[in-house]
Motif scaffolding. Structure first.
Motif, PDB file in Angstrom:
ATOM      1  N   UNK A 295       5.841  -6.650  -0.799  1.00  0.00           N
ATOM      2  CA  UNK A 295       4.663  -5.872  -1.199  1.00  0.00           C
ATOM      3  C   UNK A 295       5.000  -4.430  -1.553  1.00  0.00           C
ATOM      4  N   UNK A 296       6.164  -3.957  -1.110  1.00  0.00           N
ATOM      5  CA  UNK A 296       6.453  -2.533  -1.281  1.00  0.00           C
ATOM      6  C   UNK A 296       7.624  -2.247  -2.214  1.00  0.00           C
ATOM      7  N   UNK A 346      10.615   7.916   2.499  1.00  0.00           N
ATOM      8  CA  UNK A 346      10.707   8.502   3.836  1.00  0.00           C
ATOM      9  C   UNK A 346      10.424   7.445   4.901  1.00  0.00           C
ATOM     10  N   UNK A 347      11.029   7.648   6.083  1.00  0.00           N
ATOM     11  CA  UNK A 347      10.903   6.689   7.182  1.00  0.00           C
ATOM     12  C   UNK A 347      10.509   7.411   8.461  1.00  0.00           C
ATOM     13  N   UNK A 406       5.254  10.248  -3.147  1.00  0.00           N
ATOM     14  CA  UNK A 406       6.234   9.674  -2.227  1.00  0.00           C
ATOM     15  C   UNK A 406       5.568   8.626  -1.340  1.00  0.00           C
ATOM     16  N   UNK A 407       6.380   7.692  -0.855  1.00  0.00           N
ATOM     17  CA  UNK A 407       5.884   6.672   0.073  1.00  0.00           C
ATOM     18  C   UNK A 407       6.623   6.782   1.403  1.00  0.00           C
ATOM     19  N   UNK A 408       5.839   6.629   2.476  1.00  0.00           N
ATOM     20  CA  UNK A 408       6.369   6.758   3.830  1.00  0.00           C
ATOM     21  C   UNK A 408       6.173   5.431   4.562  1.00  0.00           C
ATOM     22  N   UNK A 409       7.256   4.907   5.126  1.00  0.00           N
ATOM     23  CA  UNK A 409       7.177   3.691   5.930  1.00  0.00           C
ATOM     24  C   UNK A 409       7.209   4.072   7.403  1.00  0.00           C
ATOM     25  N   UNK A 423       2.591   1.496   5.313  1.00  0.00           N
ATOM     26  CA  UNK A 423       3.135   2.277   4.210  1.00  0.00           C
ATOM     27  C   UNK A 423       2.050   3.220   3.695  1.00  0.00           C
ATOM     28  N   UNK A 424       2.400   4.501   3.578  1.00  0.00           N
ATOM     29  CA  UNK A 424       1.481   5.521   3.084  1.00  0.00           C
ATOM     30  C   UNK A 424       1.988   6.085   1.764  1.00  0.00           C
TER      31      UNK A 424
END
Length: 477
Positions: A295-296, A346-347, A406-409, A423-424
């Motif tokens: 999905x990501x 980002x994590x 950006x996406x943050x997990x 996920x944001x």
């Protein structure tokens, strides 16, 4: 008749278009946006430096040399620094007989401080809140903590309230999932999630090694978050929720018992953390990511992964077994070497301990830059349970890493054994120094030295020489 059929077809087409338009609008109203979050910063007098930690350990008269060495070794390898905080009840030597009033005081300080700052920061009134969720695993009084918040802020009588207990360190993502589901049926709503934990009245007083670890890792902390599905507030949002995935391996006895609240042989209550915790967490994370990765990640990365994996399968096994390998529950990162950073910038990994961060980082093939927020959150704040991932996110924001798009997990692990991920998408460039403002310039330090090892490593060899309870050589009193 032909003219009538044309009219009917046109009406049918217009009806279908209107239904599709309504569906699109409905889906837009079901989006979950984060407007703000506020992490708790404890008072300076509750700071837990190395001397105070050792003093608290030596207060426990049930400990012998072996147990003391075990605790010291655990602290040395924990990754926790000298600026974390613990409840007043522990610092003031009242953990052996905590009262209900003292428990309320600990929780009230965290909840009301973060909520006060959240309302002040966003300029929303408590009377505008439609949904309220509180997650706190260890303390579930009557009336509930949600009722306590409503009474304090005099919220409306029709607020939808939920009190989550016993969900462990991954409860924050569970609470957000609940808010997201409620947004699907409650349009134009504002929702608040409060995540924290009660430590003072659950301090372990025995000498079981598997249960003493919780005293070494857990520290005071909490976070309050404000969410909405109002499209007119989209421009004010800082994050947009893209995906949530929840995994619970409670049916597995080993996973269920690896982190559990029990009493030891002497009747002292606490949390038992077994050696199978890391194994169970890795299994839950693997299952979770197998569901969330498609999905990501972009299509090209999935195609590359399956192409490489197919080639490896052909080399190692017969063709008829390929599909069983593709859909087995083996580690999704083996063989093809999938690259999560193709879809994630980002994590935020649950800062539960150095071993947890190292294990997840190795499994996901992350570098030190990716792990830095979680390592620094652990070093500065300790394991603050379900709110830990928000301290790590605050670090990224204070360092101005989060840019629009950006996406943050976020990866949270908790008792059960649970692995919850979300996920944001970052809605705009973020640069608030937040709860890190007083110390962000000092992070990351040039070398993350361990204060426990530097000050008390000599105890390993000389402890027998001055007696079990002679504090004079420690110069603590």
């Amino acid at each position: 008749m032909e003219y009538l059929l044309k009219i009917l077809c046109l009406l049918s087409f217009l009806y279908s278009i209107s239904k599709l338009f309504k569906l699109i609008l409905k889906r837009r109203n079901q989006s979950c946006y984060m407007l703000a979050y506020e992490c708790f910063k404890p008072k300076e007098e509750t700071k837990l430096d190395t001397d105070t930690c050792v003093r608290i350990i030596l207060r426990n008269r049930n400990l012998g040399l072996e147990e003391f060495r075990f605790l010291l070794k655990a602290m040395v390898s924990s990754g926790i620094g000298e600026n974390t905080h613990c409840p007043k009840i522990v610092l003031e030597r009242r953990e052996t007989c905590p009262t209900l009033k003292e428990t309320y005081q600990e929780i009230d300080e965290i909840m009301f401080d973060t909520l006060d700052n959240l309302f002040k920061k966003t300029c929303f009134s408590p009377s505008e809140i439609d949904i309220l969720v509180v997650n706190l695993s260890l303390f579930s009084p009557i009336p509930s903590l949600t009722s306590r918040i409503i009474n304090r802020y005099k919220m409306r009588e029709d607020v939808k309230v939920f009190n989550l207990a016993g969900m462990g360190c991954s409860a924050s993502v569970v609470a957000i999932d609940l808010v997201q589901q409620l947004f699907k049926t409650h349009e134009n709503s504002l929702g608040i999630v409060v995540s924290t934990e009660d430590l003072g009245s659950h301090w372990y007083l025995g000498k079981d090694k598997n249960m003493m670890l919780s005293n070494c890792l857990f520290r005071s902390g909490g976070c309050s978050m404000l969410f909405t599905n109002k499209t007119e507030l989209k421009n004010k949002a800082i994050l947009k929720l893209k995906h949530i995935e929840r995994t619970l391996n409670g049916a597995d006895d080993e996973a269920y018992n690896c982190c559990i609240q029990v009493e030891d042989e002497e009747g002292f209550a606490g949390f038992r953390l077994t050696k199978s915790l890391v194994k169970s967490a890795a299994k839950a994370l693997t299952v979770n990511l197998q569901r969330v990765v498609p999905k990501i990640l972009p299509v090209w990365e999935l195609v590359r992964f399956f192409t490489v994996l197919l080639c490896n399968c052909i080399k190692k096994i017969r063709l008829k077994n390929i599909f069983s390998v593709f859909f087995s529950r083996s580690n999704v990162f083996e063989g093809g070497g999938i690259n999560l950073k193709a879809g994630i910038e980002h994590f935020s990994i649950h800062p539960g301990g150095k071993a947890v961060i190292d294990g997840v980082g190795k499994g996901l093939r992350l570098n030190e830059y990716d792990l830095e927020p979680s390592r620094m959150a652990l070093h500065r704040w300790g394991n603050t349970s379900s709110s830990g991932i928000w301290y790590a996110l605050g670090y990224m924001e204070a360092k101005k890493r989060l840019k629009k798009g950006d996406r943050v997990l976020m990866i949270s692990l908790g008792a059960g054994l649970k692995c919850n991920t979300c996920v944001w998408e970052v809605m705009r460039d973020l640069c608030d120094r937040n709860v890190w403002k007083d110390c962000i310039e000092n992070y990351p330090p040039a070398s993350v030295s361990n204060p426990f090892k530097e000050k008390y490593d000599w105890i390993h060899d000389e402890y027998l020489g001055f007696g079990r309870y002679d504090y004079s050589r420690l110069k603590l009193d």
